[in-house]
Design a protein around this motif. Structure first.
Motif, PDB file in Angstrom:
ATOM      1  N   ASN B  54       0.832  -1.220   0.000  1.00 31.62           N
ATOM      2  CA  ASN B  54       0.000   0.000   0.000  1.00 31.62           C
ATOM      3  C   ASN B  54       0.859   1.260   0.000  1.00 31.62           C
ATOM      4  O   ASN B  54       0.512   2.253  -0.655  1.00 31.62           O
ATOM      5  CB  ASN B  54      -0.918   0.023   1.235  1.00 31.62           C
ATOM      6  CG  ASN B  54      -2.082  -0.945   1.080  1.00 31.62           C
ATOM      7  OD1 ASN B  54      -2.442  -1.329  -0.032  1.00 31.62           O
ATOM      8  ND2 ASN B  54      -2.654  -1.369   2.196  1.00 31.62           N
ATOM      9  N   LEU B  59      -1.088   4.407  -1.498  1.00 34.44           N
ATOM     10  CA  LEU B  59      -2.410   4.365  -0.867  1.00 34.44           C
ATOM     11  C   LEU B  59      -2.289   4.668   0.627  1.00 34.44           C
ATOM     12  O   LEU B  59      -3.261   5.005   1.277  1.00 34.44           O
ATOM     13  CB  LEU B  59      -3.053   2.976  -1.056  1.00 34.44           C
ATOM     14  CG  LEU B  59      -3.358   2.566  -2.499  1.00 34.44           C
ATOM     15  CD1 LEU B  59      -3.808   1.115  -2.562  1.00 34.44           C
ATOM     16  CD2 LEU B  59      -4.441   3.468  -3.099  1.00 34.44           C
ATOM     17  N   ASP B  60      -1.088   4.517   1.146  1.00 35.10           N
ATOM     18  CA  ASP B  60      -0.826   4.786   2.562  1.00 35.10           C
ATOM     19  C   ASP B  60       0.480   5.584   2.653  1.00 35.10           C
ATOM     20  O   ASP B  60       1.283   5.555   1.713  1.00 35.10           O
ATOM     21  CB  ASP B  60      -0.713   3.440   3.311  1.00 35.10           C
ATOM     22  CG  ASP B  60      -1.184   3.568   4.749  1.00 35.10           C
ATOM     23  OD1 ASP B  60      -1.343   4.705   5.218  1.00 35.10           O
ATOM     24  OD2 ASP B  60      -1.400   2.515   5.400  1.00 35.10           O
ATOM     25  N   HIS B  79      -2.067  14.014  -2.102  1.00 32.91           N
ATOM     26  CA  HIS B  79      -3.005  12.937  -2.470  1.00 32.91           C
ATOM     27  C   HIS B  79      -3.244  12.923  -3.969  1.00 32.91           C
ATOM     28  O   HIS B  79      -3.248  11.871  -4.607  1.00 32.91           O
ATOM     29  CB  HIS B  79      -4.350  13.154  -1.767  1.00 32.91           C
ATOM     30  CG  HIS B  79      -4.357  12.674  -0.354  1.00 32.91           C
ATOM     31  ND1 HIS B  79      -4.328  11.342  -0.025  1.00 32.91           N
ATOM     32  CD2 HIS B  79      -4.421  13.354   0.810  1.00 32.91           C
ATOM     33  CE1 HIS B  79      -4.357  11.219   1.295  1.00 32.91           C
ATOM     34  NE2 HIS B  79      -4.397  12.423   1.828  1.00 32.91           N
ATOM     35  N   GLY B  80      -3.425  14.127  -4.519  1.00 38.95           N
ATOM     36  CA  GLY B  80      -3.733  14.255  -5.938  1.00 38.95           C
ATOM     37  C   GLY B  80      -2.588  13.772  -6.815  1.00 38.95           C
ATOM     38  O   GLY B  80      -2.814  13.090  -7.817  1.00 38.95           O
ATOM     39  N   ALA B  83      -2.441  10.098  -6.700  1.00 39.62           N
ATOM     40  CA  ALA B  83      -3.537   9.536  -7.511  1.00 39.62           C
ATOM     41  C   ALA B  83      -3.126   9.562  -8.991  1.00 39.62           C
ATOM     42  O   ALA B  83      -3.366   8.602  -9.731  1.00 39.62           O
ATOM     43  CB  ALA B  83      -4.809  10.340  -7.303  1.00 39.62           C
ATOM     44  N   ARG B  84      -2.470  10.651  -9.385  1.00 36.79           N
ATOM     45  CA  ARG B  84      -2.024  10.772 -10.785  1.00 36.79           C
ATOM     46  C   ARG B  84      -0.974   9.710 -11.113  1.00 36.79           C
ATOM     47  O   ARG B  84      -1.011   9.092 -12.185  1.00 36.79           O
ATOM     48  CB  ARG B  84      -1.445  12.175 -11.004  1.00 36.79           C
ATOM     49  CG  ARG B  84      -1.081  12.462 -12.428  1.00 36.79           C
ATOM     50  CD  ARG B  84      -0.450  13.825 -12.598  1.00 36.79           C
ATOM     51  NE  ARG B  84       0.286  13.881 -13.844  1.00 36.79           N
ATOM     52  CZ  ARG B  84       1.533  13.455 -13.994  1.00 36.79           C
ATOM     53  NH1 ARG B  84       2.185  12.964 -12.962  1.00 36.79           N
ATOM     54  NH2 ARG B  84       2.125  13.521 -15.180  1.00 36.79           N
ATOM     55  N   ARG B  86      -0.642   6.772  -9.725  1.00 37.19           N
ATOM     56  CA  ARG B  86      -1.321   5.475  -9.845  1.00 37.19           C
ATOM     57  C   ARG B  86      -2.059   5.376 -11.175  1.00 37.19           C
ATOM     58  O   ARG B  86      -2.048   4.355 -11.839  1.00 37.19           O
ATOM     59  CB  ARG B  86      -2.330   5.289  -8.695  1.00 37.19           C
ATOM     60  CG  ARG B  86      -1.708   5.054  -7.346  1.00 37.19           C
ATOM     61  CD  ARG B  86      -2.733   4.537  -6.355  1.00 37.19           C
ATOM     62  NE  ARG B  86      -3.775   5.504  -6.043  1.00 37.19           N
ATOM     63  CZ  ARG B  86      -3.700   6.408  -5.076  1.00 37.19           C
ATOM     64  NH1 ARG B  86      -2.631   6.458  -4.318  1.00 37.19           N
ATOM     65  NH2 ARG B  86      -4.690   7.244  -4.863  1.00 37.19           N
ATOM     66  N   ARG B  87      -2.742   6.480 -11.512  1.00 37.95           N
ATOM     67  CA  ARG B  87      -3.569   6.502 -12.714  1.00 37.95           C
ATOM     68  C   ARG B  87      -2.725   6.252 -13.970  1.00 37.95           C
ATOM     69  O   ARG B  87      -3.116   5.533 -14.864  1.00 37.95           O
ATOM     70  CB  ARG B  87      -4.252   7.867 -12.790  1.00 37.95           C
ATOM     71  CG  ARG B  87      -5.282   8.022 -13.860  1.00 37.95           C
ATOM     72  CD  ARG B  87      -6.158   9.213 -13.583  1.00 37.95           C
ATOM     73  NE  ARG B  87      -5.439  10.489 -13.692  1.00 37.95           N
ATOM     74  CZ  ARG B  87      -5.419  11.409 -12.744  1.00 37.95           C
ATOM     75  NH1 ARG B  87      -6.032  11.212 -11.598  1.00 37.95           N
ATOM     76  NH2 ARG B  87      -4.780  12.545 -12.939  1.00 37.95           N
ATOM     77  N   PHE B  92      -3.273  -2.153 -10.184  1.00 37.28           N
ATOM     78  CA  PHE B  92      -3.505  -2.887  -8.929  1.00 37.28           C
ATOM     79  C   PHE B  92      -4.314  -4.152  -9.192  1.00 37.28           C
ATOM     80  O   PHE B  92      -5.278  -4.130  -9.963  1.00 37.28           O
ATOM     81  CB  PHE B  92      -4.294  -2.021  -7.944  1.00 37.28           C
ATOM     82  CG  PHE B  92      -3.459  -0.996  -7.235  1.00 37.28           C
ATOM     83  CD1 PHE B  92      -2.930  -1.264  -5.985  1.00 37.28           C
ATOM     84  CD2 PHE B  92      -3.191   0.225  -7.828  1.00 37.28           C
ATOM     85  CE1 PHE B  92      -2.143  -0.317  -5.335  1.00 37.28           C
ATOM     86  CE2 PHE B  92      -2.417   1.163  -7.189  1.00 37.28           C
ATOM     87  CZ  PHE B  92      -1.882   0.904  -5.931  1.00 37.28           C
ATOM     88  N   PRO B 112      -9.699   2.639 -16.224  1.00 35.64           N
ATOM     89  CA  PRO B 112      -8.439   3.406 -16.097  1.00 35.64           C
ATOM     90  C   PRO B 112      -8.163   4.276 -17.315  1.00 35.64           C
ATOM     91  O   PRO B 112      -7.582   5.357 -17.196  1.00 35.64           O
ATOM     92  CB  PRO B 112      -7.365   2.311 -15.972  1.00 35.64           C
ATOM     93  CG  PRO B 112      -8.104   1.101 -15.529  1.00 35.64           C
ATOM     94  CD  PRO B 112      -9.476   1.200 -16.118  1.00 35.64           C
ATOM     95  N   LEU B 115     -10.221   7.379 -17.036  1.00 32.77           N
ATOM     96  CA  LEU B 115      -9.593   8.308 -16.071  1.00 32.77           C
ATOM     97  C   LEU B 115      -8.381   8.993 -16.697  1.00 32.77           C
ATOM     98  O   LEU B 115      -8.044  10.117 -16.346  1.00 32.77           O
ATOM     99  CB  LEU B 115      -9.177   7.569 -14.803  1.00 32.77           C
ATOM    100  CG  LEU B 115     -10.301   6.978 -13.946  1.00 32.77           C
ATOM    101  CD1 LEU B 115      -9.743   6.309 -12.714  1.00 32.77           C
ATOM    102  CD2 LEU B 115     -11.299   8.047 -13.542  1.00 32.77           C
TER     103      LEU B 115
END
Lengths: 391, 237
Positions: B54, B59-60, B79-80, B83-84, B86-87, B92, B112, B115
């Motif tokens: 994670n 995510l963590d 966070h944003g 998220a980018r 990961r995107r 996952f 995905p 997104l």
């Protein structure tokens, strides 16, 4: 992009979406229907008052105050020339008002006695029924409510006592020649209508009147001779005051229905967020920001309102149309309760009502969708993936 | 960090508040994972595998230490930005598939790409390619409730690799599958690893998976106890 996903989520959820949308649509329908009924009721009341009582407006004797019967005995005189001219041209008719006491079945009852020309056709009253009764001392026209109160029927004779212009009490026998079925309680309750000429003779007020009602579309006369012109706006102001006084009740009802719809959506959203915790986590894991997830859920709630509007049209549209076209029959006669209400209520759907209801419901739905969705922004993706939702 | 490293971790500590105290899930852990590696984090329950996965996935957040993934220091990102990351660059795979129940296989795999704001034609072709690579072309319009466990996991794999990420993180991907399906899934992942040069990191204690791994990092009680390189994984023969 969010819109596409939100729509897909909504349509994909099938039964859940259907139930949410149906509840919102039902509230939508209720708000529209009740508001339309209310508008229809008020519109009808105004229309009935204009048709049966006000017509284009009136000229009042300077002393006339319909709310003060004690002044009726002073509120009479011959008509000013220009107003008399309107009467002569049958564009207006005079009414002579006085207090009276009636004795139906041996009981004494106060009444307002009004003399009206039987041949008038400016207001929708069956005054023609007063004509051609030479054999009767005083032909009397009363309303259904008055007939019910006094237990009088057509042909019944009762005593009428009045005070004439010389301040002398006199009395004679009145005979009910017609009982009118009017929706305007102001023509009915406490009123007896007799031929104008007869009233002028009885009251020793030859050629005199208390007020003159004129037909629609007439301009105000130049020389009013001291008489006071009362236009439609003035004459419906008591009706508008009643409407205004009724508004808080209508608004409360509106708010209750709206709150019910909002609570339904709010609950659905809260439940949805709890149930879809893992989905929220997955969306975050594949790269959706928290703000976007909040946006997605809010949008889903908002789209509920759009679908609800469509569902209202499909499921409840025919019902709204049917009642709009045929009205709703009322089981009891409200005129006896002092209310101007149609025997059949016709809802009125205005563009304003439809647009304002749609906007209001949509905004409320959007707000109640956003409030529970906000908790997503406090959610850790790892918690969400485990289906653990922040309370 | 070398040019080839996709994950660099230095002195990572992760603590969780428990009651009035803290539980340390990862203790001063350092490691590097290079591009194209097929790595497993192995250990018993509670050893810190999923926590580490994670943190690598953003995510963590770490309590202490430095974590750099695909050249980006996660300690300094919002966070944003995570998220980018990961995107665009990560995929996952979860133990319980985590497919969106109201979407079809096609739509789940397409997500995905939506997104990442790809256009419709490009999306369709990439989704078809990913779905074909996991052998689910005939199930394209099925919803997850119409699929077997193995098919669901293959859909999840297609979703993880559809945007051709540099790094795929898989948390117990075969835990809910029978032996035959597990091998099938692992063969697909090995093929994708070879074809796309995608780095894979698994958190698992499934021996069937271990047989495919080229690197096994043993974790116990939040510490790396052994880091083995397997030159010839048994199951790949």
């Amino acid at each position: 992009m969010l819109f596409k996903i939100a729509l897909k989520n909504l349509l994909g959820a099938r039964l859940r979406t259907f139930l949410n949308v149906l509840v919102t649509a039902f509230s939508f329908f209720l708000i529209l229907f009740m508001s339309a009924m209310y508008d229809g009721m008020l519109q009808h009341a105004k229309q009935v008052t204009m048709d049966t009582e006000i017509a284009g407006g009136a000229y009042w004797h300077p002393e006339y105050d319909p709310l003060d019967p004690m002044k009726f005995e002073d509120a009479h005189s011959a008509l000013p020339a220009e107003i008399q001219s309107l009467v002569d041209q049958k564009k207006a008719f005079p009414v002579l008002v006085s207090q009276a006491s009636i004795y139906p079945g041996g009981r004494i009852m106060p009444a307002i006695m009004k003399g009206i020309p039987p041949d008038q056709n400016i207001v929708n009253m069956p005054t023609g029924a007063l004509a051609g009764h030479d054999d009767i001392s005083i032909p009397v026209l009363i309303g259904k409510g008055m007939a019910s109160d006094t237990k009088l029927k057509v042909g019944d004779v009762f005593t009428i006592r009045w005070l004439d212009a010389d301040r002398t009490y006199d009395a004679d026998e009145g005979t009910v020649v017609h009982i009118m079925d009017t929706e305007n309680f102001k023509l009915d309750m406490g009123h007896i209508w007799i031929p104008l000429k007869k009233a002028q003779t009885m009251l020793a007020m030859e050629q005199e009147a208390t007020y003159v009602t004129y037909e629609k579309g007439l301009p105000t006369v130049q020389d009013k001779g001291g008489w006071i012109p009362r236009d439609i706006n003035y004459l419906v102001q008591d009706m508008e005051a009643i409407i205004e006084a009724d508004k808080p009740g209508a608004i409360i009802m509106y708010m209750i229905i709206l709150a019910l719809a909002a609570m339904g959506i709010f609950n659905a959203q809260v439940l949805s967020i709890f149930r879809r915790g893992r989905e929220i986590g997955t969306l975050m894991a594949i790269g959706m920001t928290r703000q976007r997830v909040v946006g997605l859920f809010t949008l889903e709630g908002g789209l509920n309102a759009v679908l609800a509007a469509v569902a209202t049209l499909i499921f409840f549209g025919p019902i709204l149309w049917y009642f709009g076209a045929n009205g709703i029959p009322l089981p009891i006669d409200y005129s006896e309760m002092g209310m101007i209400m149609a025997k059949r209520l016709m809802p009125i759907y205005t563009i304003g009502l439809i647009v304002s209801t749609t906007v209001l419901v949509s905004v409320v739905v959007l707000i109640v969708s956003y409030i529970p969705s906000r908790r997503i922004s406090r959610m850790q993706p790892t918690d969400a993936l485990r289906g653990k939702v922040v309370a | 960090m070398t040019n080839d490293s996709v994950v660099t971790i230095q002195n990572l500590v992760k603590q969780f508040p428990v009651g009035g105290d803290f539980f340390t899930a990862l203790k001063d852990l350092s490691l590097t994972i290079n591009k194209g590696e097929f790595t497993g984090l192995i250990g018993p329950s509670g050893s810190g595998k999923t926590t580490l996965l994670n943190i690598i996935g953003g995510l963590d957040s770490p309590t202490k230490g430095k974590v750099s993934v695909l050249g980006q220091a996660l300690n300094d990102t919002s966070h944003g930005e995570r998220a980018r990351l990961r995107r665009k660059y990560m995929g996952f795979i979860f133990q319980s598939y985590n497919l969106l129940p109201v979407y079809t296989v096609f739509e789940n795999v397409e997500l995905p790409l939506i997104l990442n704001k790809m256009d419709t034609d490009e999306r369709r072709s990439m989704v078809e390619q990913a779905v074909e690579s996991v052998g689910l072309t005939d199930k394209m319009d099925s919803r997850p409730n119409m699929l077997s466990g193995g098919e669901c996991q293959r859909t999840a794999i297609a979703r993880a690799i559809v945007h051709q990420p540099a790094l795929v993180l898989a948390d117990e991907p075969t835990a809910n599958l029978d032996a035959e399906n597990s091998h099938h899934i692992m063969k697909i992942l090995v093929r994708l690893n070879q074809e796309l040069s995608t780095s894979f990191i698994f958190a698992t204690h499934d021996e069937k998976i271990m047989a495919y791994l080229r690197r096994i990092i043993h974790l116990d009680d939040g510490e790396i106890t052994e880091d083995e390189i397997i030159d010839n994984p048994k199951a790949r023969d």
